[in-house]
Design a protein around this motif. Sequence first.
Motif, PDB file in Angstrom:
ATOM      1  N   GLU A  13      10.862 -24.282 -12.528  1.00 21.89           N
ATOM      2  CA  GLU A  13      11.213 -25.651 -12.140  1.00 21.89           C
ATOM      3  C   GLU A  13      11.695 -26.420 -13.361  1.00 21.89           C
ATOM      4  OE1 GLU A  13       8.404 -27.848  -9.749  1.00 21.89           O
ATOM      5  OE2 GLU A  13       7.475 -25.964  -9.104  1.00 21.89           O
ATOM      6  N   ARG A  14      12.519 -27.430 -13.119  1.00 16.95           N
ATOM      7  CA  ARG A  14      12.971 -28.309 -14.194  1.00 16.95           C
ATOM      8  C   ARG A  14      11.887 -29.352 -14.432  1.00 16.95           C
ATOM      9  NH1 ARG A  14      19.207 -29.767 -13.589  1.00 16.95           N
ATOM     10  NH2 ARG A  14      19.826 -28.118 -15.020  1.00 16.95           N
ATOM     11  N   LEU A  15      10.983 -29.039 -15.323  1.00 16.20           N
ATOM     12  CA  LEU A  15       9.863 -29.912 -15.654  1.00 16.20           C
ATOM     13  C   LEU A  15       9.935 -30.249 -17.139  1.00 16.20           C
ATOM     14  CD1 LEU A  15       7.089 -27.768 -13.917  1.00 16.20           C
ATOM     15  CD2 LEU A  15       8.135 -29.856 -13.006  1.00 16.20           C
ATOM     16  N   LEU A  16       9.283 -31.326 -17.525  1.00 20.03           N
ATOM     17  CA  LEU A  16       9.207 -31.644 -18.953  1.00 20.03           C
ATOM     18  C   LEU A  16       8.472 -30.554 -19.728  1.00 20.03           C
ATOM     19  CD1 LEU A  16       8.516 -35.486 -18.903  1.00 20.03           C
ATOM     20  CD2 LEU A  16      10.638 -34.322 -19.510  1.00 20.03           C
ATOM     21  N   SER A  17       7.633 -29.789 -19.031  1.00 19.19           N
ATOM     22  CA  SER A  17       6.859 -28.739 -19.694  1.00 19.19           C
ATOM     23  C   SER A  17       7.521 -27.363 -19.595  1.00 19.19           C
ATOM     24  CB  SER A  17       5.454 -28.679 -19.100  1.00 19.19           C
ATOM     25  OG  SER A  17       5.523 -28.391 -17.721  1.00 19.19           O
ATOM     26  N   THR A  18       8.738 -27.274 -19.040  1.00 19.95           N
ATOM     27  CA  THR A  18       9.461 -26.001 -19.023  1.00 19.95           C
ATOM     28  C   THR A  18      10.128 -25.821 -20.376  1.00 19.95           C
ATOM     29  OG1 THR A  18       9.805 -26.101 -16.634  1.00 19.95           O
ATOM     30  CG2 THR A  18      11.283 -24.668 -17.879  1.00 19.95           C
ATOM     31  N   VAL A  38      12.386 -18.276 -20.541  1.00 16.92           N
ATOM     32  CA  VAL A  38      12.164 -19.577 -19.911  1.00 16.92           C
ATOM     33  C   VAL A  38      10.796 -19.502 -19.239  1.00 16.92           C
ATOM     34  CG1 VAL A  38      12.966 -21.208 -18.164  1.00 16.92           C
ATOM     35  CG2 VAL A  38      14.626 -19.906 -19.506  1.00 16.92           C
ATOM     36  N   ALA A  39       9.946 -20.466 -19.530  1.00 22.48           N
ATOM     37  CA  ALA A  39       8.599 -20.474 -18.959  1.00 22.48           C
ATOM     38  C   ALA A  39       8.225 -21.900 -18.570  1.00 22.48           C
ATOM     39  CB  ALA A  39       7.592 -19.925 -19.965  1.00 22.48           C
TER      40      ALA A  39
END
Length: 102
Positions: A13-18, A38-39
């Motif tokens: 997902e496109r998250l700030l934590s990715t 990518v994690a």
Amino acid sequence: MDVTLLALGRPSERLLSTRIVVTRYPARDGEQRLLGLVAERVTDTVERDPADFAPFGLEPGTPSYLGPVTSDGTEIIQWVKAEALLSEEIRTALLRQAVMGV
């Protein structure tokens, strides 16, 4: 290489934590290449002594890239074996591109 896609069958997902994590990946010629992973939900990095990790009960069908585990007191930390992440076909294609400078 999207680790979430590999592990869960869906893209990260496109998250700030990715995050994109760069690791050294062993090539057949004995050299090491850089591999971007990518994690999702990466909130911290830690450095641990390999002796801190202990094997866990592998069940049949457990992916070969999952290694031993340790704990930081609140969370479980699992060692991911980068050298076991890529299939032979993907490894060959990526490393060929790296040699060609693509």
